[in-house]
Design a protein around this motif. Structure first.
Motif, PDB file in Angstrom:
ATOM      1  N   SER A  70      42.001  46.390  41.481  1.00  0.00           N
ATOM      2  CA  SER A  70      43.233  46.051  42.177  1.00  0.00           C
ATOM      3  C   SER A  70      43.874  47.325  42.710  1.00  0.00           C
ATOM      4  O   SER A  70      43.807  48.387  42.080  1.00  0.00           O
ATOM      5  CB  SER A  70      44.208  45.347  41.227  1.00  0.00           C
ATOM      6  N   GLY A  71      44.504  47.218  43.865  1.00  0.00           N
ATOM      7  CA  GLY A  71      45.165  48.377  44.446  1.00  0.00           C
ATOM      8  C   GLY A  71      44.286  49.210  45.347  1.00  0.00           C
ATOM      9  O   GLY A  71      44.738  50.226  45.876  1.00  0.00           O
ATOM     10  N   ALA A  72      43.035  48.799  45.554  1.00  0.00           N
ATOM     11  CA  ALA A  72      42.156  49.534  46.474  1.00  0.00           C
ATOM     12  C   ALA A  72      42.638  49.324  47.898  1.00  0.00           C
ATOM     13  O   ALA A  72      42.955  48.205  48.314  1.00  0.00           O
ATOM     14  CB  ALA A  72      40.717  49.057  46.325  1.00  0.00           C
ATOM     15  N   GLY A  73      42.712  50.399  48.659  1.00  0.00           N
ATOM     16  CA  GLY A  73      43.232  50.316  50.013  1.00  0.00           C
ATOM     17  C   GLY A  73      42.274  49.659  50.981  1.00  0.00           C
ATOM     18  O   GLY A  73      41.051  49.743  50.828  1.00  0.00           O
ATOM     19  N   LEU A  74      42.838  48.997  51.982  1.00  0.00           N
ATOM     20  CA  LEU A  74      42.050  48.437  53.080  1.00  0.00           C
ATOM     21  C   LEU A  74      42.063  49.442  54.224  1.00  0.00           C
ATOM     22  O   LEU A  74      43.142  49.862  54.674  1.00  0.00           O
ATOM     23  CB  LEU A  74      42.632  47.100  53.523  1.00  0.00           C
ATOM     24  N   LEU A  75      40.883  49.837  54.672  1.00  0.00           N
ATOM     25  CA  LEU A  75      40.724  50.835  55.712  1.00  0.00           C
ATOM     26  C   LEU A  75      39.910  50.256  56.859  1.00  0.00           C
ATOM     27  O   LEU A  75      39.427  49.125  56.795  1.00  0.00           O
ATOM     28  CB  LEU A  75      39.986  52.062  55.157  1.00  0.00           C
ATOM     29  N   PRO A 104      37.015  40.136  49.533  1.00  0.00           N
ATOM     30  CA  PRO A 104      35.924  41.089  49.779  1.00  0.00           C
ATOM     31  C   PRO A 104      34.711  40.696  48.930  1.00  0.00           C
ATOM     32  O   PRO A 104      34.847  40.401  47.741  1.00  0.00           O
ATOM     33  CB  PRO A 104      36.509  42.432  49.318  1.00  0.00           C
ATOM     34  N   MET A 105      33.529  40.681  49.537  1.00  0.00           N
ATOM     35  CA  MET A 105      32.360  40.196  48.822  1.00  0.00           C
ATOM     36  C   MET A 105      31.932  41.112  47.679  1.00  0.00           C
ATOM     37  O   MET A 105      31.228  40.678  46.767  1.00  0.00           O
ATOM     38  CB  MET A 105      31.200  39.976  49.796  1.00  0.00           C
ATOM     39  N   ASN A 106      32.359  42.370  47.677  1.00  0.00           N
ATOM     40  CA  ASN A 106      32.061  43.224  46.529  1.00  0.00           C
ATOM     41  C   ASN A 106      32.939  42.864  45.332  1.00  0.00           C
ATOM     42  O   ASN A 106      32.690  43.316  44.217  1.00  0.00           O
ATOM     43  CB  ASN A 106      32.235  44.712  46.870  1.00  0.00           C
ATOM     44  N   CYS A 107      33.958  42.023  45.562  1.00  0.00           N
ATOM     45  CA  CYS A 107      34.875  41.591  44.490  1.00  0.00           C
ATOM     46  C   CYS A 107      34.787  40.100  44.204  1.00  0.00           C
ATOM     47  O   CYS A 107      35.540  39.582  43.388  1.00  0.00           O
ATOM     48  CB  CYS A 107      36.312  41.926  44.874  1.00  0.00           C
ATOM     49  N   ALA A 108      33.895  39.398  44.888  1.00  0.00           N
ATOM     50  CA  ALA A 108      33.906  37.934  44.858  1.00  0.00           C
ATOM     51  C   ALA A 108      33.457  37.353  43.525  1.00  0.00           C
ATOM     52  O   ALA A 108      33.883  36.256  43.155  1.00  0.00           O
ATOM     53  CB  ALA A 108      33.034  37.384  45.980  1.00  0.00           C
ATOM     54  N   TYR A 109      32.596  38.067  42.794  1.00  0.00           N
ATOM     55  CA  TYR A 109      31.997  37.490  41.592  1.00  0.00           C
ATOM     56  C   TYR A 109      32.435  38.197  40.321  1.00  0.00           C
ATOM     57  O   TYR A 109      31.772  38.127  39.289  1.00  0.00           O
ATOM     58  CB  TYR A 109      30.471  37.498  41.728  1.00  0.00           C
ATOM     59  N   LEU A 110      33.574  38.847  40.377  1.00  0.00           N
ATOM     60  CA  LEU A 110      34.151  39.458  39.189  1.00  0.00           C
ATOM     61  C   LEU A 110      34.773  38.384  38.298  1.00  0.00           C
ATOM     62  O   LEU A 110      35.057  37.265  38.750  1.00  0.00           O
ATOM     63  CB  LEU A 110      35.228  40.470  39.585  1.00  0.00           C
ATOM     64  N   THR A 111      35.009  38.720  37.037  1.00  0.00           N
ATOM     65  CA  THR A 111      35.716  37.797  36.148  1.00  0.00           C
ATOM     66  C   THR A 111      37.087  37.468  36.722  1.00  0.00           C
ATOM     67  O   THR A 111      37.556  36.330  36.653  1.00  0.00           O
ATOM     68  CB  THR A 111      35.869  38.428  34.752  1.00  0.00           C
ATOM     69  N   SER A 112      37.721  38.487  37.310  1.00  0.00           N
ATOM     70  CA  SER A 112      38.992  38.300  38.011  1.00  0.00           C
ATOM     71  C   SER A 112      38.801  38.711  39.466  1.00  0.00           C
ATOM     72  O   SER A 112      38.973  39.890  39.813  1.00  0.00           O
ATOM     73  CB  SER A 112      40.099  39.139  37.366  1.00  0.00           C
ATOM     74  N   PRO A 113      38.400  37.781  40.337  1.00  0.00           N
ATOM     75  CA  PRO A 113      38.140  38.121  41.743  1.00  0.00           C
ATOM     76  C   PRO A 113      39.371  38.729  42.406  1.00  0.00           C
ATOM     77  O   PRO A 113      40.512  38.448  42.033  1.00  0.00           O
ATOM     78  CB  PRO A 113      37.779  36.777  42.372  1.00  0.00           C
ATOM     79  N   LYS A 114      39.115  39.566  43.420  1.00  0.00           N
ATOM     80  CA  LYS A 114      40.194  40.213  44.160  1.00  0.00           C
ATOM     81  C   LYS A 114      40.264  39.643  45.580  1.00  0.00           C
ATOM     82  O   LYS A 114      39.247  39.226  46.141  1.00  0.00           O
ATOM     83  CB  LYS A 114      39.971  41.723  44.230  1.00  0.00           C
ATOM     84  N   VAL A 115      41.472  39.639  46.136  1.00  0.00           N
ATOM     85  CA  VAL A 115      41.685  39.222  47.512  1.00  0.00           C
ATOM     86  C   VAL A 115      42.577  40.255  48.190  1.00  0.00           C
ATOM     87  O   VAL A 115      43.179  41.110  47.537  1.00  0.00           O
ATOM     88  CB  VAL A 115      42.341  37.823  47.595  1.00  0.00           C
ATOM     89  N   VAL A 129      48.195  47.271  53.165  1.00  0.00           N
ATOM     90  CA  VAL A 129      47.348  46.131  52.796  1.00  0.00           C
ATOM     91  C   VAL A 129      46.301  46.640  51.818  1.00  0.00           C
ATOM     92  O   VAL A 129      45.663  47.676  52.048  1.00  0.00           O
ATOM     93  CB  VAL A 129      46.677  45.501  54.023  1.00  0.00           C
ATOM     94  N   GLN A 130      46.123  45.934  50.713  1.00  0.00           N
ATOM     95  CA  GLN A 130      45.239  46.374  49.638  1.00  0.00           C
ATOM     96  C   GLN A 130      44.593  45.159  48.975  1.00  0.00           C
ATOM     97  O   GLN A 130      44.743  44.027  49.442  1.00  0.00           O
ATOM     98  CB  GLN A 130      46.056  47.141  48.600  1.00  0.00           C
ATOM     99  N   THR A 131      43.869  45.402  47.874  1.00  0.00           N
ATOM    100  CA  THR A 131      43.305  44.315  47.079  1.00  0.00           C
ATOM    101  C   THR A 131      44.204  44.030  45.882  1.00  0.00           C
ATOM    102  O   THR A 131      44.901  44.912  45.382  1.00  0.00           O
ATOM    103  CB  THR A 131      41.900  44.648  46.568  1.00  0.00           C
ATOM    104  N   GLY A 132      44.175  42.784  45.439  1.00  0.00           N
ATOM    105  CA  GLY A 132      44.905  42.384  44.246  1.00  0.00           C
ATOM    106  C   GLY A 132      44.207  41.211  43.587  1.00  0.00           C
ATOM    107  O   GLY A 132      43.431  40.500  44.237  1.00  0.00           O
ATOM    108  N   THR A 133      44.480  40.989  42.316  1.00  0.00           N
ATOM    109  CA  THR A 133      43.870  39.871  41.601  1.00  0.00           C
ATOM    110  C   THR A 133      44.298  38.553  42.243  1.00  0.00           C
ATOM    111  O   THR A 133      45.478  38.348  42.553  1.00  0.00           O
ATOM    112  CB  THR A 133      44.285  39.888  40.123  1.00  0.00           C
ATOM    113  N   LYS A 134      43.336  37.701  42.476  1.00  0.00           N
ATOM    114  CA  LYS A 134      43.572  36.444  43.190  1.00  0.00           C
ATOM    115  C   LYS A 134      44.609  35.586  42.475  1.00  0.00           C
ATOM    116  O   LYS A 134      44.552  35.366  41.266  1.00  0.00           O
ATOM    117  CB  LYS A 134      42.264  35.664  43.331  1.00  0.00           C
TER     118      LYS A 134
END
Length: 222
Positions: A70-75, A104-115, A129-134
């Protein structure tokens, strides 16, 4: 002594195998090497997976450093084909109308997916704009609206701004690594950093080569 020599030989053999097959060092780092289908999508499909390309810079949305946190930046970045440039688009509706989420498909199959989300549910210009837990937060809701310019480009409006603002490239930069932010929308025609093309990937709908991110080599059956 014989047992010691035998153990050493087994150890050397294992090390040799890992060096000969570098993909084994990172067994979770395989990705589907799937180029985008030709042309830009004219309609956005529910659960479709897309590369999203900026009209002005010709660069693609990208999760910084392929992060799954979570918190990864969108570039924006040059095309790589990695899952951190592939986004699954899901369509929903609420009392305000239709909206979409971006996974993001690198986060799609985590226990806690990110959006994707707008940091802090801010309605201000320049919000990151960043990633966060869905979840179901307003800042994770977006509307994808045709620009009406006849070129299959779209504007991505943000729920955090009550859909009055959009995601855009900071400073209208054409450089890889430029941040994606929320900003007031201006339609400047067919060379606009507020506009995006959706290139559908053939992921999950065909036959693929599996390529290891670290080694650059492909899975092979001996």
């Amino acid at each position: 002594v014989k047992k010691l020599i035998g153990c050493l030989l087994v150890f050397v053999l294992i090390i040799g195998l890992f060096n000969f097959f570098p993909a084994l060092k990172n067994p979770k780092d395989f990705y589907i090497d799937a180029k985008a289908e030709s042309g830009f999508a004219s309609e956005i499909e529910d659960e479709g997976v897309y590369y999203i390309k900026n009209q002005h810079s010709k660069l693609y949305l990208d999760i910084a450093n392929n992060s799954t946190s979570s918190g990864a930046g969108l570039l924006q970045y040059g095309y790589s084909g990695y899952p951190n440039q592939q986004f699954k688009v899901n369509k929903y509706s609420d009392s305000t109308g239709t909206y979409y989420t971006f996974t993001p498909m690198n986060c799609a199959y985590l226990t806690s997916p990110k959006v994707l989300e707008v940091l802090g549910n801010s309605s201000a210009n320049d919000a990151i704009v960043q990633t966060g837990t869905k979840g179901v937060s307003t800042n994770q809701k977006f509307r994808i609206i045709s620009t009406g310019n006849g070129d299959n480009s779209f504007v991505i409006k943000t729920g955090s701004s009550s859909y009055s603002k959009c995601i855009t490239v900071s400073g209208a930069s054409k450089n890889s690594g430029a941040k994606i932010i929320q900003y007031s929308y201006y339609n400047h025609g067919t060379d606009d950093n507020d506009h995006w093309y959706f290139e559908k990937t053939p992921v999950f709908n065909g036959t693929y080569y599996l390529k290891n991110q670290r080694s650059g080599k492909y899975l092979d059956i001996q």
